[in-house]
Each structure stands twice: as C-alpha cells, then as structure tokens.
Design a protein around this motif. Structure first.
Motif, PDB file in Angstrom:
ATOM      1  N   MET A   1       0.916  -1.181  -0.166  1.00 44.23           N
ATOM      2  CA  MET A   1      -0.102  -0.226   0.072  1.00 44.23           C
ATOM      3  C   MET A   1       0.993   1.148   0.172  1.00 44.23           C
ATOM      4  SD  MET A   1      -3.001   1.312   0.451  1.00 44.23           S
ATOM      5  CE  MET A   1      -3.632   2.767   1.210  1.00 44.23           C
ATOM      6  N   ILE A   2       1.853   1.188   0.673  1.00 38.64           N
ATOM      7  CA  ILE A   2       2.496   2.614   0.992  1.00 38.64           C
ATOM      8  C   ILE A   2       3.606   2.678  -0.310  1.00 38.64           C
ATOM      9  CG2 ILE A   2       5.020   3.038   2.166  1.00 38.64           C
ATOM     10  CD1 ILE A   2       2.576   4.176   3.546  1.00 38.64           C
ATOM     11  N   ARG A   3       3.747   1.452  -0.899  1.00 37.84           N
ATOM     12  CA  ARG A   3       4.643   1.588  -2.108  1.00 37.84           C
ATOM     13  C   ARG A   3       3.738   2.459  -3.374  1.00 37.84           C
ATOM     14  NH1 ARG A   3       4.837  -3.854  -4.444  1.00 37.84           N
ATOM     15  NH2 ARG A   3       3.030  -4.245  -3.177  1.00 37.84           N
ATOM     16  N   LEU A   4       2.456   2.394  -3.113  1.00 38.38           N
ATOM     17  CA  LEU A   4       1.947   2.993  -4.171  1.00 38.38           C
ATOM     18  C   LEU A   4       1.271   4.651  -4.032  1.00 38.38           C
ATOM     19  CD1 LEU A   4      -0.526   0.012  -5.178  1.00 38.38           C
ATOM     20  CD2 LEU A   4       1.496   0.934  -6.430  1.00 38.38           C
ATOM     21  N   MET A   5       1.786   5.091  -2.890  1.00 38.09           N
ATOM     22  CA  MET A   5       1.671   6.324  -2.128  1.00 38.09           C
ATOM     23  C   MET A   5       1.859   7.530  -3.264  1.00 38.09           C
ATOM     24  SD  MET A   5      -0.399   6.238   0.311  1.00 38.09           S
ATOM     25  CE  MET A   5      -0.330   7.762   1.094  1.00 38.09           C
ATOM     26  N   PHE A   6       2.948   7.124  -4.131  1.00 40.33           N
ATOM     27  CA  PHE A   6       3.415   8.180  -5.069  1.00 40.33           C
ATOM     28  C   PHE A   6       2.529   8.474  -6.161  1.00 40.33           C
ATOM     29  CE2 PHE A   6       4.387   4.351  -7.389  1.00 40.33           C
ATOM     30  CZ  PHE A   6       4.365   4.754  -8.532  1.00 40.33           C
ATOM     31  N   LEU A   7       1.337   7.703  -6.392  1.00 40.90           N
ATOM     32  CA  LEU A   7       0.386   7.702  -7.339  1.00 40.90           C
ATOM     33  C   LEU A   7      -0.738   8.734  -6.982  1.00 40.90           C
ATOM     34  CD1 LEU A   7      -0.434   4.082  -8.315  1.00 40.90           C
ATOM     35  CD2 LEU A   7       0.702   5.736  -9.632  1.00 40.90           C
ATOM     36  N   LEU A   8      -0.744   9.073  -5.530  1.00 39.40           N
ATOM     37  CA  LEU A   8      -1.721   9.946  -5.046  1.00 39.40           C
ATOM     38  C   LEU A   8      -1.738  11.211  -5.638  1.00 39.40           C
ATOM     39  CD1 LEU A   8      -3.973  10.549  -3.101  1.00 39.40           C
ATOM     40  CD2 LEU A   8      -2.421  11.087  -1.441  1.00 39.40           C
ATOM     41  N   PRO A   9      -0.480  11.855  -5.583  1.00 42.59           N
ATOM     42  CA  PRO A   9      -0.380  13.320  -6.134  1.00 42.59           C
ATOM     43  C   PRO A   9      -0.675  13.365  -7.771  1.00 42.59           C
ATOM     44  CG  PRO A   9       1.798  12.689  -5.426  1.00 42.59           C
ATOM     45  CD  PRO A   9       0.769  11.600  -4.863  1.00 42.59           C
ATOM     46  N   ILE A  10       0.021  12.138  -8.420  1.00 47.29           N
ATOM     47  CA  ILE A  10      -0.133  12.089  -9.747  1.00 47.29           C
ATOM     48  C   ILE A  10      -1.540  11.812 -10.275  1.00 47.29           C
ATOM     49  CG2 ILE A  10       0.350  10.620 -11.776  1.00 47.29           C
ATOM     50  CD1 ILE A  10       3.058   9.928 -10.441  1.00 47.29           C
ATOM     51  N   LEU A  11      -2.470  11.188  -9.400  1.00 47.20           N
ATOM     52  CA  LEU A  11      -3.946  11.275  -9.927  1.00 47.20           C
ATOM     53  C   LEU A  11      -4.707  12.504  -9.569  1.00 47.20           C
ATOM     54  CD1 LEU A  11      -4.488   7.308  -8.754  1.00 47.20           C
ATOM     55  CD2 LEU A  11      -4.293   8.459 -11.100  1.00 47.20           C
ATOM     56  N   LEU A  12      -4.282  12.930  -8.421  1.00 49.32           N
ATOM     57  CA  LEU A  12      -4.959  14.137  -8.079  1.00 49.32           C
ATOM     58  C   LEU A  12      -4.749  15.314  -8.878  1.00 49.32           C
ATOM     59  CD1 LEU A  12      -4.733  14.151  -4.172  1.00 49.32           C
ATOM     60  CD2 LEU A  12      -6.667  13.852  -5.474  1.00 49.32           C
ATOM     61  N   CYS A  13      -3.607  15.504  -9.394  1.00 47.00           N
ATOM     62  CA  CYS A  13      -3.009  16.558 -10.535  1.00 47.00           C
ATOM     63  C   CYS A  13      -3.685  16.199 -11.563  1.00 47.00           C
ATOM     64  CB  CYS A  13      -1.466  16.512 -10.417  1.00 47.00           C
ATOM     65  SG  CYS A  13      -0.747  17.365  -9.060  1.00 47.00           S
ATOM     66  N   TYR A  36      -1.748  23.047  -3.659  1.00 44.84           N
ATOM     67  CA  TYR A  36      -2.455  22.533  -2.401  1.00 44.84           C
ATOM     68  C   TYR A  36      -2.701  21.177  -2.866  1.00 44.84           C
ATOM     69  CZ  TYR A  36      -4.791  26.972  -1.338  1.00 44.84           C
ATOM     70  OH  TYR A  36      -5.014  28.400  -0.776  1.00 44.84           O
ATOM     71  N   ILE A  37      -2.542  20.639  -3.883  1.00 47.79           N
ATOM     72  CA  ILE A  37      -2.398  19.027  -4.094  1.00 47.79           C
ATOM     73  C   ILE A  37      -1.174  18.478  -3.561  1.00 47.79           C
ATOM     74  CG2 ILE A  37      -2.570  17.246  -5.821  1.00 47.79           C
ATOM     75  CD1 ILE A  37      -4.798  18.686  -6.983  1.00 47.79           C
ATOM     76  N   THR A  42       2.006  15.634   0.520  1.00 53.18           N
ATOM     77  CA  THR A  42       3.159  15.667   1.431  1.00 53.18           C
ATOM     78  C   THR A  42       2.713  15.366   2.858  1.00 53.18           C
ATOM     79  OG1 THR A  42       4.533  17.138  -0.160  1.00 53.18           O
ATOM     80  CG2 THR A  42       5.286  16.912   2.097  1.00 53.18           C
ATOM     81  N   LEU A  43       1.814  16.028   3.252  1.00 52.42           N
ATOM     82  CA  LEU A  43       1.448  15.766   4.514  1.00 52.42           C
ATOM     83  C   LEU A  43       0.736  14.456   4.875  1.00 52.42           C
ATOM     84  CD1 LEU A  43      -0.690  18.956   5.334  1.00 52.42           C
ATOM     85  CD2 LEU A  43       1.540  18.412   6.351  1.00 52.42           C
TER      86      LEU A  43
END
Length: 58
Positions: A1-13, A36-37, A42-43
C-alpha cells in the motif's frame, strides 16, 4: 500500500488538470490548486512515514 502512495499526487493532479480543461480555466489560474494538492500529498505521506517509524517493533 505504501509503495503506491506516489500515485496519490499524480492522480489528484491529473484530475485537477481535467477539471480545469473541462471548465475552460487556464492553467496559470489553477496553479494554486496544484500547490494545494502537492502540500496535501506531502502531509499524507509524512503522516504514514511517521506512523511507520512509531510502530516499528525493531
């Protein structure tokens, strides 16, 4: 799960970019949304890293 956290900002952007394009808003005007995203992502990532360090049994 943590491995995929880099996808969060990419998908939101990508979602924010799509929203701006659909509504005809220029990217320069929507720049604050990207900031903001990235700050939110980052937080979230920092929180998970902190929790991993606090709960590490070793």
């Amino acid at each position: 799960m943590i491995r995929l956290m880099f996808l969060l900002p990419i998908l939101l952007c990508l979602g924010w970019y799509y929203f701006l394009r659909v509504n005809g808003v220029p990217l320069k005007q929507g720049k604050r949304g990207f900031i903001y995203i990235l700050a939110f992502s980052t937080l979230v990532l920092g929180f998970f890293v902190l929790m991993m360090h606090l709960t590490n049994p070793g």
